[in-house]
Structures are given as C-alpha cells and as structure tokens.
Scaffold this motif. Sequence first.
Motif, short mmCIF file in Angstrom:
data_model
loop_
_atom_site.label_atom_id
_atom_site.label_comp_id
_atom_site.label_asym_id
_atom_site.label_seq_id
_atom_site.Cartn_x
_atom_site.Cartn_y
_atom_site.Cartn_z
N LYS A 1 50.42 34.88 31.23
CA LYS A 1 49.76 33.57 31.30
C LYS A 1 50.45 32.66 32.32
CE LYS A 1 46.06 32.83 28.76
NZ LYS A 1 44.76 32.64 29.46
N HIS B 1 49.31 33.77 35.58
CA HIS B 1 47.87 33.46 35.64
C HIS B 1 47.66 32.00 36.09
CE1 HIS B 1 43.70 33.32 33.86
NE2 HIS B 1 44.07 32.17 33.33
N HIS C 1 44.35 36.43 39.22
CA HIS C 1 44.20 35.48 38.11
C HIS C 1 43.40 36.10 36.96
CE1 HIS C 1 43.41 31.48 36.30
NE2 HIS C 1 42.12 31.80 36.28
N ASP D 1 44.62 37.92 32.86
CA ASP D 1 44.10 37.64 31.51
C ASP D 1 43.77 38.93 30.76
OD1 ASP D 1 44.38 35.05 30.76
OD2 ASP D 1 42.36 34.41 31.33
FE LIG Z 1 42.70 30.91 32.17
#
Ligand SMILES: [Fe+2]
Length: 156
Positions: free
Chosen positions: A35, A38, A50, A54
């Motif tokens: 994260k 990200h 990106h 996830d």
């Molecule tokens: Fe997000």
Amino acid sequence: MYVVKSPLPDADLKTVSEALQGALVDLVDLSLVAKQIHWNVVGPRFRSVHLQLDEVVDTARQHSDTVAERASTLGVSPDGRAGTVASSSGIGKVAEGWVKDTDAVGTLVDALGAVITRMRERVEATGEPDPVSQDIFIQITADLEKHHWMFQAENG
Ligand SMILES: [Fe+2]
C-alpha cells in the motif's frame, strides 16, 4: 489462558504456531509495504504498477487472515499488533517518500523474495507436525511466487 483445545501435541504445536505467527507478521507487513508503494509510486508506468500493487495487497490481506485464523483454530492466539509486526517482519524497512516506478518494482521483488524464502522454510517445518497448516503455507507460497514472477518480469 487456554480457550480452544489444540488437536496437536505441545512440541508440534510450538513449531506450527511459530510458523503461523511468522507468516502473519510477514503478510501484514507485505500488505502495508504494498500500500505504501501503491500511494507513492511515480513515473511513466505509474498506472500499471499502482494497480498491480493492490493485487498484492489483496493476496497478503486474505492470507494473513487465513494464517491468523488457523492459529486460533489450533488454540494459539495470533498477534497482529503493529509493534509485533514492526519488530518481527522479514521485510526490510521501506524508505519514505515518492518512489520511481522501477524502484517500486524492485522494492516488491525484494519484499516478496524475503517473504517467499521464509514461507518455504515454513512449508518444510510444518510437513511432519501438521500437514493441514503446511497445505496453507504451500498455497500462500504459490500465490506469492506468482506475484514475484510478475514483478521480476516488469523490470526484465
Ligand atoms: Fe488505491
């Protein structure tokens, strides 16, 4: 305090519970690292990296729940507290700030590699004492190795 009775003898339970606890902290940290990257990735490959990150978060969160609940099932209290994760994760500390896309991919290659090495050790350690937990570690390793392949291919 023992609430749930374990189906395993004490010696086996110690081995298996250490493996489950280690996997829990590694997977929680992996979800946090993925994260962090990200949110901080920049560069021409921003969008693909990106989104790919996830997918790692989803895998890590799902499996962290599986190993924690397996520990509970065996009568061992899982410890997913932030301090415990910070002090015992196998993933190195990630630098603060923006991350270039190529470095972001490299960070994930390293983080996944570290977790996979430890997860394979858990596969070895749990085969004899508890093949049910071993089966969980095998599944997790398969999923992490697939992510590892894809991130390595990104920087190929
Ligand atoms: Fe997000």
